[in-house]
Motif scaffolding. Sequence first.
Motif, PDB file in Angstrom:
ATOM      1  N   TYR A  54      -9.353  24.856 -35.430  1.00 41.59           N
ATOM      2  CA  TYR A  54     -10.747  24.840 -34.864  1.00 41.59           C
ATOM      3  C   TYR A  54     -10.699  25.294 -33.917  1.00 41.59           C
ATOM      4  CZ  TYR A  54     -11.835  21.665 -38.871  1.00 41.59           C
ATOM      5  OH  TYR A  54     -11.714  20.567 -40.045  1.00 41.59           O
ATOM      6  N   GLN A  55     -12.076  26.958 -32.902  1.00 45.17           N
ATOM      7  CA  GLN A  55     -12.591  27.273 -31.888  1.00 45.17           C
ATOM      8  C   GLN A  55     -13.343  26.433 -31.345  1.00 45.17           C
ATOM      9  OE1 GLN A  55     -10.901  30.160 -30.870  1.00 45.17           O
ATOM     10  NE2 GLN A  55     -10.330  30.129 -33.202  1.00 45.17           N
ATOM     11  N   PRO A  56     -13.226  26.191 -30.049  1.00 40.82           N
ATOM     12  CA  PRO A  56     -14.444  25.095 -29.555  1.00 40.82           C
ATOM     13  C   PRO A  56     -15.690  25.892 -29.550  1.00 40.82           C
ATOM     14  CG  PRO A  56     -12.595  26.840 -27.675  1.00 40.82           C
ATOM     15  CD  PRO A  56     -12.432  26.632 -29.460  1.00 40.82           C
ATOM     16  N   ASP A  57     -16.377  24.939 -29.706  1.00 43.97           N
ATOM     17  CA  ASP A  57     -18.051  25.197 -29.621  1.00 43.97           C
ATOM     18  C   ASP A  57     -18.219  26.141 -27.899  1.00 43.97           C
ATOM     19  OD1 ASP A  57     -20.767  25.830 -30.234  1.00 43.97           O
ATOM     20  OD2 ASP A  57     -20.983  24.101 -30.371  1.00 43.97           O
ATOM     21  N   LEU A  58     -18.881  27.290 -28.235  1.00 42.04           N
ATOM     22  CA  LEU A  58     -18.901  27.802 -27.250  1.00 42.04           C
ATOM     23  C   LEU A  58     -20.541  27.980 -26.934  1.00 42.04           C
ATOM     24  CD1 LEU A  58     -16.263  30.777 -26.996  1.00 42.04           C
ATOM     25  CD2 LEU A  58     -16.154  28.618 -25.699  1.00 42.04           C
ATOM     26  N   THR A  59     -21.345  27.541 -28.396  1.00 39.62           N
ATOM     27  CA  THR A  59     -22.681  27.665 -27.874  1.00 39.62           C
ATOM     28  C   THR A  59     -22.796  27.112 -26.497  1.00 39.62           C
ATOM     29  OG1 THR A  59     -22.425  27.829 -30.490  1.00 39.62           O
ATOM     30  CG2 THR A  59     -24.661  27.454 -28.630  1.00 39.62           C
ATOM     31  N   PRO A  60     -24.245  27.858 -26.371  1.00 43.91           N
ATOM     32  CA  PRO A  60     -24.388  27.313 -25.094  1.00 43.91           C
ATOM     33  C   PRO A  60     -25.742  26.341 -24.653  1.00 43.91           C
ATOM     34  CG  PRO A  60     -25.397  29.773 -24.638  1.00 43.91           C
ATOM     35  CD  PRO A  60     -24.526  28.928 -26.379  1.00 43.91           C
ATOM     36  N   PRO A  61     -25.739  25.124 -24.431  1.00 37.07           N
ATOM     37  CA  PRO A  61     -26.650  23.899 -24.519  1.00 37.07           C
ATOM     38  C   PRO A  61     -27.886  24.075 -25.745  1.00 37.07           C
ATOM     39  CG  PRO A  61     -25.375  23.626 -22.572  1.00 37.07           C
ATOM     40  CD  PRO A  61     -24.665  25.131 -22.728  1.00 37.07           C
ATOM     41  N   TRP A  62     -28.618  24.994 -24.789  1.00 38.10           N
ATOM     42  CA  TRP A  62     -29.997  25.082 -24.589  1.00 38.10           C
ATOM     43  C   TRP A  62     -30.142  25.845 -26.214  1.00 38.10           C
ATOM     44  CZ3 TRP A  62     -27.299  27.274 -20.852  1.00 38.10           C
ATOM     45  CH2 TRP A  62     -27.408  29.276 -21.317  1.00 38.10           C
ATOM     46  N   LYS A  63     -29.048  25.948 -26.828  1.00 32.77           N
ATOM     47  CA  LYS A  63     -29.509  26.884 -27.804  1.00 32.77           C
ATOM     48  C   LYS A  63     -29.318  26.275 -29.559  1.00 32.77           C
ATOM     49  CE  LYS A  63     -29.086  31.965 -26.772  1.00 32.77           C
ATOM     50  NZ  LYS A  63     -28.298  33.240 -27.269  1.00 32.77           N
ATOM     51  N   LYS A  64     -28.120  25.818 -29.405  1.00 37.85           N
ATOM     52  CA  LYS A  64     -28.128  24.543 -29.727  1.00 37.85           C
ATOM     53  C   LYS A  64     -29.060  23.332 -30.414  1.00 37.85           C
ATOM     54  CE  LYS A  64     -23.248  22.817 -27.871  1.00 37.85           C
ATOM     55  NZ  LYS A  64     -22.640  21.835 -27.254  1.00 37.85           N
ATOM     56  N   SER A  65     -29.113  22.962 -31.814  1.00 43.68           N
ATOM     57  CA  SER A  65     -29.904  22.313 -32.980  1.00 43.68           C
ATOM     58  C   SER A  65     -30.543  21.437 -32.599  1.00 43.68           C
ATOM     59  CB  SER A  65     -29.771  22.518 -34.066  1.00 43.68           C
ATOM     60  OG  SER A  65     -28.709  22.064 -35.135  1.00 43.68           O
ATOM     61  N   THR A  66     -30.044  20.620 -31.328  1.00 46.38           N
ATOM     62  CA  THR A  66     -29.949  18.385 -31.937  1.00 46.38           C
ATOM     63  C   THR A  66     -31.681  18.705 -31.106  1.00 46.38           C
ATOM     64  OG1 THR A  66     -29.340  18.959 -29.487  1.00 46.38           O
ATOM     65  CG2 THR A  66     -27.961  17.923 -31.222  1.00 46.38           C
ATOM     66  N   PRO A  67     -32.528  17.811 -31.628  1.00 46.59           N
ATOM     67  CA  PRO A  67     -33.546  17.988 -30.814  1.00 46.59           C
ATOM     68  C   PRO A  67     -33.277  17.605 -28.989  1.00 46.59           C
ATOM     69  CG  PRO A  67     -33.165  16.644 -32.515  1.00 46.59           C
ATOM     70  CD  PRO A  67     -31.743  16.642 -32.288  1.00 46.59           C
ATOM     71  N   ALA A  68     -34.613  18.117 -28.456  1.00 45.65           N
ATOM     72  CA  ALA A  68     -35.281  18.032 -26.727  1.00 45.65           C
ATOM     73  C   ALA A  68     -36.366  17.129 -26.902  1.00 45.65           C
ATOM     74  CB  ALA A  68     -35.079  19.432 -26.054  1.00 45.65           C
ATOM     75  N   PRO A  69     -36.404  16.301 -25.614  1.00 45.38           N
ATOM     76  CA  PRO A  69     -37.982  16.330 -25.565  1.00 45.38           C
ATOM     77  C   PRO A  69     -38.589  17.419 -25.451  1.00 45.38           C
ATOM     78  CG  PRO A  69     -35.822  14.500 -24.120  1.00 45.38           C
ATOM     79  CD  PRO A  69     -35.789  15.777 -24.903  1.00 45.38           C
ATOM     80  N   GLU A  70     -39.938  16.858 -26.056  1.00 46.55           N
ATOM     81  CA  GLU A  70     -41.286  18.498 -25.739  1.00 46.55           C
ATOM     82  C   GLU A  70     -42.498  17.461 -23.798  1.00 46.55           C
ATOM     83  OE1 GLU A  70     -43.687  17.720 -29.298  1.00 46.55           O
ATOM     84  OE2 GLU A  70     -42.300  19.273 -30.481  1.00 46.55           O
ATOM     85  N   VAL A  71     -42.164  18.383 -23.497  1.00 41.47           N
ATOM     86  CA  VAL A  71     -42.827  17.796 -22.399  1.00 41.47           C
ATOM     87  C   VAL A  71     -44.179  19.055 -21.945  1.00 41.47           C
ATOM     88  CG1 VAL A  71     -42.489  18.289 -20.327  1.00 41.47           C
ATOM     89  CG2 VAL A  71     -40.826  17.565 -21.164  1.00 41.47           C
ATOM     90  N   PRO A  72     -45.762  19.067 -22.276  1.00 44.17           N
ATOM     91  CA  PRO A  72     -46.566  19.462 -22.182  1.00 44.17           C
ATOM     92  C   PRO A  72     -46.595  19.981 -20.330  1.00 44.17           C
ATOM     93  CG  PRO A  72     -47.293  16.962 -22.029  1.00 44.17           C
ATOM     94  CD  PRO A  72     -45.513  16.899 -22.066  1.00 44.17           C
ATOM     95  N   ALA A  73     -46.540  21.188 -21.139  1.00 47.77           N
ATOM     96  CA  ALA A  73     -46.687  23.013 -19.756  1.00 47.77           C
ATOM     97  C   ALA A  73     -47.862  22.557 -18.879  1.00 47.77           C
ATOM     98  CB  ALA A  73     -46.232  24.185 -20.207  1.00 47.77           C
ATOM     99  N   GLU A  74     -47.728  20.701 -17.855  1.00 46.62           N
ATOM    100  CA  GLU A  74     -48.964  21.068 -16.808  1.00 46.62           C
ATOM    101  C   GLU A  74     -49.109  22.206 -15.699  1.00 46.62           C
ATOM    102  OE1 GLU A  74     -51.899  18.990 -18.022  1.00 46.62           O
ATOM    103  OE2 GLU A  74     -51.163  17.849 -18.720  1.00 46.62           O
ATOM    104  N   PRO A  75     -50.156  22.046 -15.274  1.00 49.29           N
ATOM    105  CA  PRO A  75     -50.394  22.834 -14.495  1.00 49.29           C
ATOM    106  C   PRO A  75     -49.227  22.505 -13.039  1.00 49.29           C
ATOM    107  CG  PRO A  75     -52.380  23.352 -15.607  1.00 49.29           C
ATOM    108  CD  PRO A  75     -51.118  22.334 -15.870  1.00 49.29           C
ATOM    109  N   ASP A  76     -48.163  23.294 -12.202  1.00 44.50           N
ATOM    110  CA  ASP A  76     -47.546  22.494 -11.631  1.00 44.50           C
ATOM    111  C   ASP A  76     -45.855  21.632 -11.909  1.00 44.50           C
ATOM    112  OD1 ASP A  76     -49.259  24.043  -9.186  1.00 44.50           O
ATOM    113  OD2 ASP A  76     -50.379  21.681  -9.174  1.00 44.50           O
TER     114      ASP A  76
END
Length: 272
Positions: free
Chosen positions: A4-26
């Motif tokens: 098995y090769q190590p998983d070199l996928t950057p964390p932000w590209k992995k398919s695990t869910p991430a919290p949704e945050v409203p893009a509020e000003p500031d």
Amino acid sequence: MRSYQPDLTPPWKKSTPAPEVPAEPDLVVEEAVSGFCGAVIRCEKTAQGPTVTLEDRFGKHRVFPMEPRGFLLEGKVVTLVRPSAGGPVRPARTASGSVAVPGARARVARAGRIYVEGRHDAELVERVWGDDLRIEGVVVEYLEGIDDLPAIVREFAPGPDARLGVLVDHLVPGSKESRIAAQVTDADVLVVGHPYIDVWEAVKPSSVGIPGWPAVPRGQDWKTGVCRALGWPENTGAAWQHILSRVGSYKDLEPQLLGRVEELIDFVTLPA
């Protein structure tokens, strides 16, 4: 056995869910791929999908697609989403970044004062901190220079209930201004300054639409020299009005001025 090769996928590209945050000003976030860090200015709906505009601390804007797991918030991967129309209303802000107080009346003027060197300094302070100063009852006056500052302080007769703050241009070691300021030792007086030859320089060049403030040879009137170098008409009053018109909030000013004005307001208004 399988290898098995190590998983070199950057964390932000992995398919695990991430919290949704409203893009509020500031809201300050970092775009995961580029590393660009800035405050949310606005969200827009485009044919390619929603985008968010970020502004970094230098005033530079960049637009990014709001892709899943596309941003970092306090070091954690998140998915930015457009704020809901029915979401919580963020408090309005004054030009200085303080929370606005709707309907607040100006306070009766305090005995304490803030003195600045010239009219341009006073107009810039009013532009950004005017709402705050009226609520606090702080009056700003200009001196047309500080050559007679020690005598001015004595005439003001500062005390615990009438503190005096003074903002000085070009307050750097070895300058004439620093020698004058050193003569003021009253505990109820605070003299602070910024490093710029003139308060014009405290406005970010990007806000004015120039690459930078030009160097003016010694012995030449600085403001006139700036107008010549930038190809502006040699009318310093008109030039200043142009500069001042480009200042909408604290974001258009250099931190070296912001910190000093806030320090003076605190000194004059907080209990001794």
